[in-house]
Each structure stands twice: as C-alpha cells, then as structure tokens.
Write an enzyme that holds these catalytic residues in place. Structure first.
Site, short mmCIF file in Angstrom:
data_model
loop_
_atom_site.label_atom_id
_atom_site.label_comp_id
_atom_site.label_asym_id
_atom_site.label_seq_id
_atom_site.Cartn_x
_atom_site.Cartn_y
_atom_site.Cartn_z
CB SER A 205 16.43 10.59 26.35
OG SER A 205 16.61 10.54 27.74
CG HIS A 464 17.19 15.47 28.67
ND1 HIS A 464 18.33 14.89 28.16
CD2 HIS A 464 16.25 14.48 28.66
CE1 HIS A 464 18.10 13.62 27.86
NE2 HIS A 464 16.83 13.35 28.15
#
Length: 541
Positions: A205, A464
């Site tokens: 990320s 995610h």
C-alpha cells in the site's frame, strides 16, 4: 605494535566464539545486543537506526544512530508504532504510538542447512498516516525457514510528511527514515547472518508507493537486489499530492501558532508543541470518517532543501530513465478499492448505510476521495471531473447498496489498477530491468473491508491486503483456509526465489511471469483460488 595486533585478534576470536556459543548475542558498531529465542527462529527487535526524532530533531532529516551501549542492549521488546491517528482504532480518540520510534527489527530462522540467509525487508502500509511493523507478521516466512525478515518503522502523518513547500520545512521525513533504515540494513545485516548482496524489499500500500519512490532513486540499486510493490505505486493520486503548504500552515493555526506566513517561524512553533497535539489535529483535516485517508504524504521538495529525497515528480523521473535498474514486481487485488469504499457500507445511527450520503455530497466528497481537490485549477474543472467519474461507472443511477460494487470499482480503478498499469507501461519504455505484474483474485473470508464496513453480509470481492496478509500474516486473518495455506506457501516461495535467483526471473507455482520489458502488451499472472494463468491487460490506463 605486534602485541597490539595479536591482542586485537584474540579479542575478535573471543567475540566470534561467543557469537557461535550464543546466537542471541550480536555485535554492532554501537555495542552488543541480545535477542530472543522463539522456538523456530531468533528475533532482534526495536534496534534504533536513527537518533530519536524529538526536540530539535523533529521535522528534520534523520540522523544516523551513534550512541554507544555500555551494557548489552535489550532487543527483546516488540517494535512500537510511530505516533499516529489510527483509522483502525475503534474509538473517538484514535491517537496511538510514540514519537521516539525509529527502529528496525530482525527475524532469523533456525535452519542448520544454511550458514547465511537472503533478506526480505518489509515497509508497512497505512496511507502514510498509520500502521506499524508489529501489524505485519513474520511467522509464515520463519516457518519456511529460508530468509531473514527485517521490518522497519518510519515517521507518519504530519510528523513524517508535513511540508511548507520550501527549504525550511521540505517534508518527506518518513521517506528519509526509510532510506536510512535501508542503509543500516545493508551495512549491518551480515552481523545477523544476512546476505547484503541478496536483499528484496517488499512494500504494501503506502509502503509500496514508498518503495516505488525509492526505486526512482539512483542509489537504490546499491541497497537492494529486487523490489515488490504490493497494491501501491508512486503514480497513485494519493502518493504525491499538491497543497502541502496550505495544510502545513493550517496545522499551525489549529495547534495555536496563529495565522503565519513565514515557514521558519511555523517550524519553530510546531517544534514547541507536544507531538500528540500535532497528531491529534489530523482529525481537523478529515471531512468524513477517515476521508481523505492521506491528508499528509510525500511531496516534491525544492532543490535547495537539505538532503532532499524527491525533487521531481515521479512521472518526470520515469520518463527521464534516470532511476535504479533492478527487477521489480507490481501487484494489486481484483477489488483493491474495497478498503476505501467499505466505509460507505457502514450504517448510520438511523439504520441507513452511509452510501446514501454520496447522492447528496458527491461533489463535495469525490475530490477528497480520489485526491484531485488540490490538482484541479478551478471549481468548475473539479465538478466536471466528479460528474464524469460518476457517469462513467453509474450512469444516471443513484448510489445505493444494490449498486455498491459499481461504486467500489471506481475506487479500485482510480486509486490502484489504472496507475499500476500506467506505471508498468511507462517503465517498460524507459527501463532495462525486468518488470513483473500479478493480480490476485481470491476473497478472504474476513478482510479489511469487512472491518471498516462493520458487517459481513455483503460480498465485496478480493480486497486490499487479501494477498499481502498471506505472507506478512495478520491475526485478523487466522486461521487461513486450506486454499489460502497453499497460496501462502506459493507466494513465499516466489519471494524466496526472487531474492536468491541470479537471473531476476520470477515464478508463481507453475506460472512463469512474463517480463513486460519484452512484451508488446502489458501481461500479468492472475492468481486464483485453484491456480494461476497468464493474462493480458485489456487496456492501458
């Protein structure tokens, strides 16, 4: 002189013998440290790599740790988080962590068949705002037993990224922390049995976006052999933002520095404030829930800044071709945007989902959600883009739970997928090093989106971190399903081979990654529950 040489040699022999006798003891330039025996591996945690960034060192580039230990340093304490306003703290006061936090933690497996180990370095995610090393597990790598894992902490939020846009307060302190940590690892990892010539850096990320920015530095190839970007690139709209100067002076106003115009005065005032006061002020930059999720992050620094990290936009650096040449991997999940979209599935006190708010507040929230508020030249331009974005994915429909997946696709494409493909496409035109790409499509039973939505009754797809937490494990994902156990082992073997290989090639299970440098179209490996296949990106972002 000869006697002195013999004496030094004998001391060295004693130290070496002690290290063999007790693997928990490690000699560093600062002195001796003692780690912990964890049955299947040894750990050496919370080792400082920089002087504490407090007092006059706040808002400055990190200084290499130079203190000498008079006694054996206790390296058995888990790493603490850098001070942050944490989205995942489920209470009104989200302040956690400490300001003195710049450490590395080393984990070495017990494997008698190896005298040394390749190294996997982890840069954690958290939108440049929150997160920490401890939340990214190392147990899966230790169980495999073939690499040393090193996790680093770095400054976050305003303490790590506030910038007035000039040399007085240039910003990017968190990125400079990361760079110093990588230098420390290169210089010291051999003392733990690591191979400094075989270092793979893995970022997730914001950690992946950070890693991409490191790749764009010429000296990164002296620090690592390869890189893996998991759900993040430097070209994501949330990575390098405009408007930093406005936010810096607004921070000064919020914490009581007044309406200033001079950056040097602002910096002096902010240094006089308690760190918790500055970090708590993050809540005043949020317009809805934790939106925007990265109010403070990397910036382009002025060229006259002391020890600058980034003085050109990443796009310009890529086009120049003046960056490190190492093999690297880019990835994202099929529905990466679920992390950002899921908050709109949470229910308000009246029982209605927050997604209905988008019908009333789309033009207000969209520029914050997708990070074009500060890059838009006029309000009209900003509104036009907001309208076009909604029209592209929803047509004339209202936002609702029934079309949530269409709304979620906006987040996936605009924040992850599009710029992953664009990064690969640009790099392959200006790079000689192999570029690999995978997409992960196998939903977790309970991923991060479920935590933020506070519900499990709506399927959001592969979100995610659904792949990332299979190799840097998380307690929230335990126990893994049988198929996830297999995928976890395949991914770990992929990374082990990547860091150990001589040719820079990459394989997942039975699938050999296409090198996008040599391909006419961008190609990737699609990792699914029951295997993998090679696919072609259907369009270039």
């Amino acid at each position: 002189m000869k006697d002195n040489g013999i004496r030094i040699f004998l001391v060295w022999l004693c130290v070496a013998a002690a290290a063999v006798a007790d693997p928990l003891l490690v000699e560093l330039p600062n002195g001796q440290l003692r780690g912990r025996d964890n049955k299947g591996y040894y750990s050496y945690e919370s080792i400082p790599y920089a002087e504490p960034p407090v007092g006059e060192l706040r808002f400055e580039a990190p200084q290499r740790y130079a203190q000498q230990w008079k006694e054996t340093f206790d390296a058995t304490q888990p790493p603490v988080e850098c001070m942050q306003w944490n989205q995942y703290t489920d209470q009104e006061n989200k302040l956690t962590g400490v300001e003195d936090c710049l450490t590395v933690s080393v984990y070495r497996p017990k494997n008698s068949s190896r005298s040394s180990f390749p190294v996997v370095v982890n840069i954690h995610g958290g939108a440049f705002m929150f997160g920490g090393a401890a939340g990214n597990g190392h147990e899966a790598f230790m169980a495999s037993g073939n690499v040393i894992v090193v996790k680093i902490t770095y400054r976050l939020g305003p303490l790590g990224f506030i910038s007035s846009g000039d040399s007085a307060l240039p910003g990017n302190f968190g990125l400079k922390d990361q760079r110093l940590a990588l230098q420390w690892i290169r210089d010291n990892i051999a003392r733990f049995g690591g191979e400094p010539e075989n270092i793979l850096v893995v970022g997730f990320s914001a950690g992946a976006a950070s890693l991409h920015l490191h790749l764009l530095q010429k000296d990164f190839q002296q620090l690592a052999k390869a890189a893996a970007l998991i759900s993040g690139t430097a070209l994501m709209p949330s990575t390098v933002q405009q408007g930093g100067r406005r936010r810096a002076f607004e921070m000064g106003r919020i914490v009581g520095c007044g309406l200033l115009e001079d950056s040097t005065v602002l910096k002096k005032c902010l240094k006089s404030k308690h760190a918790s006061e500055i970090v708590t002020a993050v809540r005043d930059f949020l317009v809805f829930d934790y939106v925007p999720f990265a109010p403070f992050g990397p910036v382009v620094e002025p060229v006259d800044a002391a020890e600058p990290f980034l003085t050109q936009h990443p796009l310009d650096i890529i086009k120049s071709g003046d960056f490190s040449q190492v093999p690297w991997l880019v990835s994202h999940t099929q529905e990466d945007g679920a992390y950002n979209a899921a908050i709109f599935l949470a229910k308000q006190p009246n029982g209605e989902e927050f997604i209905g708010e988008l019908n009333k507040r789309w033009y207000e929230l969209a520029p914050h959600l997708f990070f074009y508020r500060d890059s838009s030249k006029t309000i009209e331009q900003m509104d036009d883009y907001s309208r076009d974005l909604r029209q592209q994915y929803l047509g004339n429909r209202n936002f609702s739970v029934d079309n949530y997946l269409d709304m979620q696709r906006i987040f996936t494409d605009a924040l992850f997928r599009n710029d992953s493909i664009r990064s690969i496409d640009l790099h392959r035109k200006h790079s000689k090093s192999p570029i690999y790409y995978y997409v992960y499509d196998n939903p977790a039973a309970r991923g991060r989106a479920s935590l933020l939505a506070r519900r499990d009754d709506i399927v959001v797809g592969t979100g995610h971190g659904d792949d990332y937490f299979l190799f840097f494990d998380s307690p929230s994902r335990q126990p893994l399903r049988a198929d996830e156990e297999i995928i976890s082992k395949n991914l770990i073997k992929m990374f082990e081979d990547f860091v150990q290989g001589d040719k820079g090639s990459l394989t997942y299970d039975s699938c050999v990654f296409p090198n996008n440098i040599a391909q006419e179209h961008v190609e990737f490996i699609l990792i699914k529950r029951n295997g993998c296949e090679i696919s072609k990106a259907d369009w270039i972002a």
